[in-house]
Enzyme design. Structure first.
Site, PDB file in Angstrom:
ATOM      1  N   HIS A   1      -7.428  -5.724  -0.535  1.00  0.00           N
ATOM      2  CA  HIS A   1      -6.260  -4.953  -0.095  1.00  0.00           C
ATOM      3  C   HIS A   1      -5.651  -5.514   1.195  1.00  0.00           C
ATOM      4  CE1 HIS A   1      -3.757  -1.452  -0.666  1.00  0.00           C
ATOM      5  NE2 HIS A   1      -3.906  -1.120   0.606  1.00  0.00           N
TER       6      HIS A   1
ATOM      7  N   ASP B   1      -8.710  -3.777  -5.687  1.00  0.00           N
ATOM      8  CA  ASP B   1      -8.686  -4.612  -4.474  1.00  0.00           C
ATOM      9  C   ASP B   1      -9.484  -3.976  -3.341  1.00  0.00           C
ATOM     10  OD1 ASP B   1      -7.138  -2.534  -3.530  1.00  0.00           O
ATOM     11  OD2 ASP B   1      -5.315  -3.723  -3.230  1.00  0.00           O
TER      12      ASP B   1
ATOM     13  N   SER C   1       0.835  -1.200   0.000  1.00  0.00           N
ATOM     14  CA  SER C   1       0.000   0.000   0.000  1.00  0.00           C
ATOM     15  C   SER C   1       0.879   1.263   0.000  1.00  0.00           C
ATOM     16  CB  SER C   1      -0.957  -0.063   1.199  1.00  0.00           C
ATOM     17  OG  SER C   1      -1.988   0.875   1.050  1.00  0.00           O
TER      18      SER C   1
END
Ligand code: CA
Length: 318
Positions: A284, A263, A115
């Site tokens: 995610h 995601d 991320s």
């Protein structure tokens, strides 16, 4: 048990296909040998926004550091401000990379960021390429996140709501810092948010373009300044009915647009960096084996992907 009627045949075929694939993945994961994840250079894992290294017995990269260590890898889990700009987080990581190099005597490290951790590791590779062997982005919003755009657009500059939200996020950062025994880094939720918008990421990419695709959704350069760049991501949202965090991701997923693979927080196209290694049935949080290992049981396990990648780095002499 699935193939009872002809009408169910198509569905049945798909189900069996998934079961067989899951079995193949499980077997592949179990036949890895001792030293499978031993890399020349230590691996440094970098968390995303609101992340941490470890709170109590819970890793941000859930079970992944140990899984890599079991195969022989030297793994360090970095920890920086939960909420701050890419550059500020990058400076914090740079100091920790220098510490890892001092502790291990290694010349370089392999950086893997999830991320916002993608921007963070990319910063270090750009400003100190001599310390970095490879950069890998997992679910990295390299071209920004539409969810960050939405939040930024709807919490208007100067509004009381934006101030309250920022205060809450900064306080959350301090709480995370306390429970994870993090050094007292400054928390700046607005700076973190702006870094993850499309505009903020575009500005970051203009300064640090290494590995960023020049096309809208292709691969980026595989090697820049002698550093290998890789990425992988997920494109599913609801993957495990027992995971309470699937639903919130499902709510924000449509912000990316109709039929846009994502995601939950990051689109597949935004995640691309260097050599794209794959798109998996993960959201995610699944990408780092959260929540607590609740992922799609019919797909390749996230821990397996990290182990395979360590082996890939090993094969590349890294
Ligand atoms: Ca999950």
């Amino acid at each position: 048990m699935f193939c009872i009627t002809r009408m169910a045949a198509a569905h049945c075929g798909k189900q069996w296909q998934r079961v067989v694939l899951a079995a193949v993945f499980a077997i592949a994961a179990s036949v890895t040998h001792a030293g499978y994840t031993t890399t020349k250079y230590p691996i440094v894992l970098m968390h995303g926004m609101s992340g941490f290294d470890r709170i109590g017995a819970i890793d941000y990269f859930y079970g992944i550091p140990q899984s890599l260590r079991d195969g022989g890898a030297r793994v360090f889990v970095a920890e920086v401000s939960a909420f701050n700009s890419s550059e500020e987080r990058g400076e914090q990581l740079l100091q920790q990379v220098k510490n890892v190099i001092a502790i291990t005597g290694a010349q370089k490290v392999n950086l893997i960021g999830h991320s916002h951790g993608s921007h963070t590791v990319r910063y270090v590779a750009a400003v100190a390429p001599q310390l970095v062997a490879s950069v890998t982005a997992v679910g990295g919003p390299n071209k920004g996140s539409k969810v960050a755009d939405f939040v930024n657009d709807n919490l208007r500059e100067g509004s009381w709501l934006r101030g309250v939200a920022a205060s809450v996020a900064n306080a959350l950062g301090q709480v995370i810092s306390f429970f994870s025994s993090k050094p007292g880094y400054e928390e700046n939720a607005i700076a973190g948010l702006l870094s993850l918008t499309s505009a903020g990421s575009a500005a970051f990419n203009a300064k640090f373009p290494q590995g960023i695709p020049t096309t809208s959704c292709g691969d980026g350069a595989n090697v820049v300044n002698g550093i290998r760049y890789y990425s992988w991501t997920g494109d599913r949202v609801l993957t495990n009915i027992f995971d309470p965090l699937d639903a919130p991701l499902g709510i924000v997923a449509p912000l990316h647009g109709l039929f846009v693979q994502n995601d939950g927080l990051v689109s597949v196209c935004s995640s691309k960096l260097g050599r794209s290694l794959g798109v998996y049935s993960q959201n995610h949080l699944d990408e780092v084996n959260q929540t607590l290992g609740l992922v799609d049981i019919f797909s390749v396990n996230p821990k397996t992907l990290f182990r395979q990648h360590a082996n890939r780095l090993q094969s590349a002499g890294l």
